[in-house]
Design a protein around this motif. Structure first.
Motif, mmCIF file in Angstrom:
data_model
loop_
_atom_site.group_PDB
_atom_site.id
_atom_site.type_symbol
_atom_site.label_atom_id
_atom_site.label_comp_id
_atom_site.label_asym_id
_atom_site.label_seq_id
_atom_site.Cartn_x
_atom_site.Cartn_y
_atom_site.Cartn_z
ATOM 1 N N VAL A 240 0.839 -1.199 0.000
ATOM 2 C CA VAL A 240 0.000 0.000 0.000
ATOM 3 C C VAL A 240 0.871 1.244 0.000
ATOM 4 O O VAL A 240 2.061 1.198 0.321
ATOM 5 N N ARG A 241 0.262 2.335 -0.385
ATOM 6 C CA ARG A 241 0.892 3.635 -0.212
ATOM 7 C C ARG A 241 0.038 4.390 0.794
ATOM 8 O O ARG A 241 -1.197 4.346 0.728
ATOM 9 N N VAL A 242 0.665 5.030 1.760
ATOM 10 C CA VAL A 242 -0.076 5.837 2.733
ATOM 11 C C VAL A 242 0.173 7.301 2.391
ATOM 12 O O VAL A 242 1.320 7.743 2.328
ATOM 13 N N ILE A 243 -0.916 8.031 2.126
ATOM 14 C CA ILE A 243 -0.770 9.451 1.782
ATOM 15 C C ILE A 243 -1.489 10.312 2.816
ATOM 16 O O ILE A 243 -2.370 9.829 3.541
ATOM 17 N N ASP A 244 -1.132 11.567 2.894
ATOM 18 C CA ASP A 244 -1.749 12.478 3.854
ATOM 19 C C ASP A 244 -3.110 12.922 3.375
ATOM 20 O O ASP A 244 -3.240 13.441 2.276
ATOM 21 N N GLY A 245 -4.130 12.728 4.215
ATOM 22 C CA GLY A 245 -5.463 13.240 3.898
ATOM 23 C C GLY A 245 -5.786 14.383 4.845
ATOM 24 O O GLY A 245 -5.003 14.691 5.735
ATOM 25 N N ASP A 246 -6.948 15.005 4.633
ATOM 26 C CA ASP A 246 -7.342 16.128 5.500
ATOM 27 C C ASP A 246 -7.558 15.673 6.942
ATOM 28 O O ASP A 246 -7.320 16.418 7.878
ATOM 29 N N GLN A 247 -8.079 14.451 7.096
ATOM 30 C CA GLN A 247 -8.459 13.971 8.432
ATOM 31 C C GLN A 247 -7.554 12.845 8.891
ATOM 32 O O GLN A 247 -7.940 12.051 9.729
#
Ligand code: ADP
Ligand code: MG
Length: 257
Positions: A240-247
């Motif tokens: 997986v790739r973990v990306i920054d979200g708003d929450q």
């Protein structure tokens, strides 16, 4: 005082150790979501907290040993939406939701005006008033899921256990149900202990995630500390790739090279 305090929890089923010494604390008003691969023991953990499976170790609910609570007291303390609730044939939505009031109705007695009022209020909250007389079985998946939640909320318990409450829902209804639970948590101080498969959604709604694998807690903390590419590769065998979200972090599966 904690809403839930679990220590050294072990569950054995069919001669197999399913939970192998779990410790977990949930504060009042907190939302904790348990994640983990299929068969990790997530549902079993909720069943133990809900008093639906024998265990050793200790579980306290709001400061009282769960085993010391009588059936009715237990039902007034913790309400569960199980993974696949049974849909009673022919039962109308209003009667189904009224089942949530069972712990308040005396044996051989009938529901009171207060019970009916509580049911009417919950139906209204969940936009189900128009469905009250409809057989539960004729509702769509999303409507039915709201009815399952309504029954649990009608129970008036301060602790809500949700086992994959949104797995059957499309993305819109998923958001609707989770937003609603979160709103109720804000308004009435509900404590939520849930399990969820969608990791991004799990992270967006929970204060804390607990990663369960092979019947043991392998990571726990704020979503960004648990939803890491390394932990998900190790325990799910997923790339997986973990990306920054708003929450919080968003988890995107990527095809192995
Ligand atoms: P999860 O919800 O994380 O997918 P479960 O808690 O449902 O996992 O199940 C954990 C493990 O316990 C699985 O291997 C499952 O097959 C096993 N299990 C669950 N219930 C029983 C049972 N009644 N008898 C024997 N094994 C069970
Ligand atoms: Mg499960």
């Amino acid at each position: 005082m904690s809403a839930v305090e679990i220590s050294g929890l072990r569950v054995e089923l069919g001669g197999k150790e399913i939970l192998a010494g779990v410790d977990l604390t949930v504060a009042p008003g907190e939302w904790v979501t348990i994640i983990g691969p299929n068969g990790a023991g997530k549902s079993t953990l909720l069943r133990a907290v809900g008093g639906r499976v024998p265990y050793t170790g200790s579980i306290s609910l709001f400061g009282t040993g769960a085993g010391r609570l009588r059936r009715r007291e237990h039902a007034r303390t913790v309400a569960t939406v199980v993974q696949s609730p049974i849909v009673p044939a022919g039962m109308a939505v209003i009667d189904y939701v009224l089942l949530g009031r069972t712990p308040y109705i005396p044996a051989l007695g009938r529901e009171s005006a207060g019970d009916l009022g509580a049911v009417a209020e919950v139906l209204d909250r969940l936009d189900l008033t128009g469905f009250a007389e409809r057989p539960l079985a004729t509702l769509s998946g999303g409507e039915r899921q709201r009815a399952f939640l309504a029954r649990a909320l009608a129970q008036g318990a301060p602790l809500l256990l949700l086992d994959e409450p949104t797995s059957a829902l499309d993305i819109g209804h998923q958001q609707e149900v989770l937003e609603l639970v979160d709103r109720l948590r804000g308004e009435s101080g509900l404590t939520v202990l849930a399990t969820m498969h969608d990791l991004s959604v799990a992270g967006e709604y929970a204060d804390r995630l607990v990663l369960l694998a092979g019947g043991a807690v392998v990571a726990s903390g704020p979503p960004r500390t648990v939803l890491t590419e390394e932990l998900l590769a190790t325990h799910y065998g997923a790339r997986v790739r973990v990306i920054d979200g708003d929450q919080g972090p968003l988890v995107v599966p990527v095809r192995p090279r």
